[in-house]
Scaffold this active site. Structure first.
Site, PDB file in Angstrom:
ATOM      1  N   LYS A  39       0.840  -1.212   0.000  1.00 36.44           N
ATOM      2  CA  LYS A  39       0.000   0.000   0.000  1.00 36.44           C
ATOM      3  C   LYS A  39       0.871   1.257   0.000  1.00 36.44           C
ATOM      4  O   LYS A  39       1.758   1.379  -0.832  1.00 36.44           O
ATOM      5  CB  LYS A  39      -0.987  -0.063   1.168  1.00 36.44           C
ATOM      6  CG  LYS A  39      -1.910  -1.283   1.044  1.00 36.44           C
ATOM      7  CD  LYS A  39      -2.804  -1.518   2.228  1.00 36.44           C
ATOM      8  CE  LYS A  39      -2.100  -2.212   3.351  1.00 36.44           C
ATOM      9  NZ  LYS A  39      -2.968  -2.858   4.327  1.00 36.44           N
ATOM     10  N   ASP A  81      -5.101  -7.818   9.553  1.00 34.03           N
ATOM     11  CA  ASP A  81      -6.486  -7.327   9.643  1.00 34.03           C
ATOM     12  C   ASP A  81      -7.516  -8.367   9.203  1.00 34.03           C
ATOM     13  O   ASP A  81      -8.644  -8.389   9.709  1.00 34.03           O
ATOM     14  CB  ASP A  81      -6.681  -6.004   8.875  1.00 34.03           C
ATOM     15  CG  ASP A  81      -6.160  -6.049   7.447  1.00 34.03           C
ATOM     16  OD1 ASP A  81      -5.549  -7.057   7.055  1.00 34.03           O
ATOM     17  OD2 ASP A  81      -6.353  -5.054   6.721  1.00 34.03           O
TER      18      ASP A  81
HETATM   19  C1  BGC Z   1      -1.524  -6.605   3.036  1.00 32.82           C
HETATM   20  C2  BGC Z   1      -2.359  -7.585   3.823  1.00 32.82           C
HETATM   21  C3  BGC Z   1      -3.604  -6.903   4.324  1.00 32.82           C
HETATM   22  C4  BGC Z   1      -4.341  -6.268   3.166  1.00 32.82           C
HETATM   23  C5  BGC Z   1      -5.600  -5.548   3.604  1.00 32.82           C
HETATM   24  C6  BGC Z   1      -2.369  -5.961   1.946  1.00 32.82           C
HETATM   25  O1  BGC Z   1      -1.630  -4.981   1.273  1.00 32.82           O
HETATM   26  O2  BGC Z   1      -0.447  -7.290   2.456  1.00 32.82           O
HETATM   27  O3  BGC Z   1      -1.609  -8.099   4.892  1.00 32.82           O
HETATM   28  O4  BGC Z   1      -4.402  -7.865   4.947  1.00 32.82           O
HETATM   29  O5  BGC Z   1      -3.506  -5.345   2.518  1.00 32.82           O
HETATM   30  O6  BGC Z   1      -5.308  -4.503   4.468  1.00 32.82           O
END
Ligand code: BGC
Length: 468
Positions: free
Chosen positions: A170, A206
Site C-alpha cells: 500500500k 487485519d
Molecule cells: C496486506 C495484507 C492486508 C491487506 C488488507 C495488503 O496490502 O499485504 O496483509 O491484509 O492489505 O489490508
C-alpha cells in the site's frame, strides 16, 4: 500542456465511437476461459503455498497465523488494540465481557507521508507516542494493559506475538523494518519512552482480526476478507493440510491461514491476463513488481486504473472533444471514491448522472453527455473485473473450508463504500459455485453457495485482541 488530438478521430460516427470504446475496454473483460485459468492458477498456488517441500515457491504466502481457535465467549477485561495499515492509525480501548465487546473508545491518528516512507524506528516511535496520548487523555497511563496489534501487512508469524514483516505494501515503505519483528520494534519504541505500562501480547493481520471479530458474532464464520486500500483473506484450514507446519501442533485440528492474496501473480502466473493499464499502473507504483493481484482492483488502485483508461480513451479522441484534460494526466488525480460515485448513478438510475458530473466538476474537466456515459462504462468495466477476480479467489477459498456452512466476515473501505461491489460479488460467487439452491430465507445481503452460507457482516471496525 496536454497534447491535442486532432480532427479525423473526432469525426467518428456514434457507432464507431461505441465500437472503439468497447475495443479499448475489451482487455478488461475476463472471458470464461480466462476466469477458469485464473481459478486453476490460484488453486495451484494455494496448494504449493501449503506444501512442505514444494519444487518452487508459491506467490501465495499461506501464512500460519498460529491462531488455533476462535473466541469461545469467555474473554473478559480491558484491552488495548492498535490498527496500522492505512493512512490512519487507530488506538482502541476495548472492554470485553463474556467475549462480547461491551464498550470501546477509538481514536484516529493520521500517519503523515514522511513517516510512511521514512526510517522504521521513527514510525514505531510515532505509534508509541499515539498510545501515550490516548492513555494520557483518559488518565489510564498507569493501567497495565495487554495490547493486540493489528498490523495489516504480510508477516511471517513465528508465534502469536511474533510478526516478521515480509514486505511493505500500500502506501508504506519504511527502510529498516522488512525482515524485522514488528512486535519487537513496537515494544522497543514503548521501552524507549519508558512511560507506558502496555505489553504487546498478540499481532494480527487485519483479515485475522476481522475473522475473529466475525466469530464473536457468528460461530460459523470461517473466512475473514478485506476489500479496502489493500485486499487479502484468511480462512480456517485443517491442520493436516498445512503440510509445511513442522513443529508440534498437539491437539489442534484447525488453524487460521493468512493467504496474502494481494501478492497473487507476483511470480508471473497472472501475466496472461494483465492489461496495458495494469502494467502502466505497476510501473508508476511505490513498490513496482509486487502485489500484482491487489493492484488489479483494490481501493488504492481502482481509481488510478480508471484514470489510465480514460487517458487512453482521450488519446484516441473518443472523449472530451478530442482534447486530453491536463488534470487527468496527473497520477492519482482520479481517486477510487470517484468510481464509487459514478457507480452510484448506475444504481440510482437518475435522469441526470449527478454524481458522475460532480467528479468531472471537482477535477475541473469540461465534458459532454457522451463523456459521462463513457465514464460510466469505464467504471462499470473496472468494477466488474474487480468483482470477478475477488469472486474467483473467494469461491476457491470457500471450497477449501471444511465446513457445511461458512460465514464470511468482510471489512474494508472499498467494500463498504462501493455501491455495487457487494451485490456483484454475491452474484459471481453463486455463479462460480453452482448446483446449489438459494435458501428460502436469506440473511440480510445473504446467499447460499453450495452448502456453505455466505453473507457479510457489516463489521464495526475494531480489531480484536485474542486471549487464551
Ligand atoms: C496486506 C495484507 C492486508 C491487506 C488488507 C495488503 O496490502 O499485504 O496483509 O491484509 O492489505 O489490508
Amino acid at each position: 500542456m496536454a497534447p491535442r488530438i486532432e480532427a479525423p478521430e473526432f469525426r467518428l460516427t456514434k457507432t464507431d465511437v461505441v465500437k472503439k470504446v468497447e475495443d479499448i475496454l475489451a482487455p478488461l473483460k475476463l472471458s470464461e476461459e480466462v476466469q477458469k485459468r485464473i481459478r486453476e492458477v490460484y488453486d495451484e498456488e494455494m496448494r504449493i503455498g501449503l506444501a512442505r517441500n514444494p519444487s518452487r515457491k508459491s506467490c501465495l504466502q499461506m501464512e500460519n497465523t498460529y491462531l488455533p481457535e476462535l473466541p469461545n465467549g469467555t474473554e473478559e477485561g480491558e484491552y488495548l488494540a492498535l490498527d496500522l495499515g492505512g493512512t490512519n492509525f487507530r488506538v482502541i480501548l476495548l472492554q470485553l465481557e463474556k467475549g462480547r465487546v461491551v464498550s470501546d473508545e477509538v481514536q484516529h491518528y493520521f500517519v503523515p507521508e514522511p513517516l510512511r516512507v521514512g526510517p522504521g524506528s521513527e514510525l514505531f516511535d510515532f505509534l508509541a507516542a499515539c498510545i501515550y496520548d490516548f492513555l494520557e487523555t483518559r488518565s489510564k497511563l498507569d493501567h497495565k494493559l495487554p495490547l493486540g496489534f493489528t498490523f495489516s501487512f504480510p508477516m511471517t508469524q513465528q508465534d502469536l506475538n511474533v510478526g516478521i514483516l515480509v514486505s511493505w505494501t500500500k502506501s508504506f515503505n519504511c527502510p529498516g523494518v522488512v525482515g524485522e519483528d514488528a512486535v519487537k520494534m513496537l515494544n522497543e519504541a514503548i521501552q524507549r519512552r519508558g512511560d507506558l505500562e502496555v505489553e504487546v501480547v498478540a499481532v494480527l493481520n487485519d483479515t485475522t482480526g476481522t475473522l475473529v471479530q466475525g466469530a464473536f458474532l457468528d460461530r460459523k464464520c470461517a473466512i475473514g476478507l478485506i476489500i479496502g486500500t489493500g485486499s487479502n483473506a484468511c480462512y480456517i484450514e485443517r491442520v493436516d493440510r498445512v503440510e509445511k507446519w513442522e513443529g508440534t501442533h498437539g491437539d489442534i485440528k484447525e488453524v487460521v491461514v493468512d493467504i496474502e492474496w494481494g501478492a497473487f501473480g507476483d511470480n508471473g502466473v497472472l501475466d496472461f491476463m494483465k492489461t496495458e493499464y495494469d502494467q502502466m499502473l505497476d510501473k508508476n507504483s511505490l513498490l513496482v513488481g509486487s502485489f500484482t493481484f491487489e493492484k488489479l482492483f483494490s481501493g488504492k488502485y481502482l481509481g488510478e486504473l480508471t484514470r489510465l483508461v480514460l487517458v487512453k480513451l482521450a488519446e484516441e479522441g473518443l472523449m472530451f472533444g478530442g482534447k486530453i484534460p491536463s488534470q487527468l494526466l496527473r497520477p492519482g488525480s482520479f481517486p477510487t471514491r470517484f468510481v464509487s460515485l459514478v457507480e452510484q448513478d448506475a444504481v440510482l438510475k437518475l435522469a441526470r448522472p449527478v454524481s458522475s458530473e460532480s467528479c468531472f466538476h471537482e477535477l475541473g474537466i469540461e465534458h459532454g453527455s457522451d463523456d459521462l456515459k463513457i465514464l460510466q462504462q469505464v467504471c462499470f468495466a473496472v468494477t466488474e473485473r474487480a468483482a470477478i477476480l475477488l469472486a474467483i479467489c473467494l469461491s476457491a477459498t470457500l471450497m477449501r473450508v471444511d465446513r457445511e456452512e461458512c460465514t464470511i466476515a468482510v471489512d474494508g473501505s472499498l467494500y463498504k463504500y462501493h455501491p455495487r461491489l457487494h451485490h456483484l460479488l454475491e452474484h459471481y460467487i453463486i455463479k462460480m459455485t453452482p448446483g446449489k439452491k438459494l435458501p428460502s430465507k436469506l440473511p440480510e445481503h445473504g446467499a447460499v453457495v453450495r452448502n456453505k452460507q455466505v453473507f457479510q457482516t457489516q463489521m464495526s471496525r475494531e480489531p480484536l485482541i485474542v486471549t487464551n
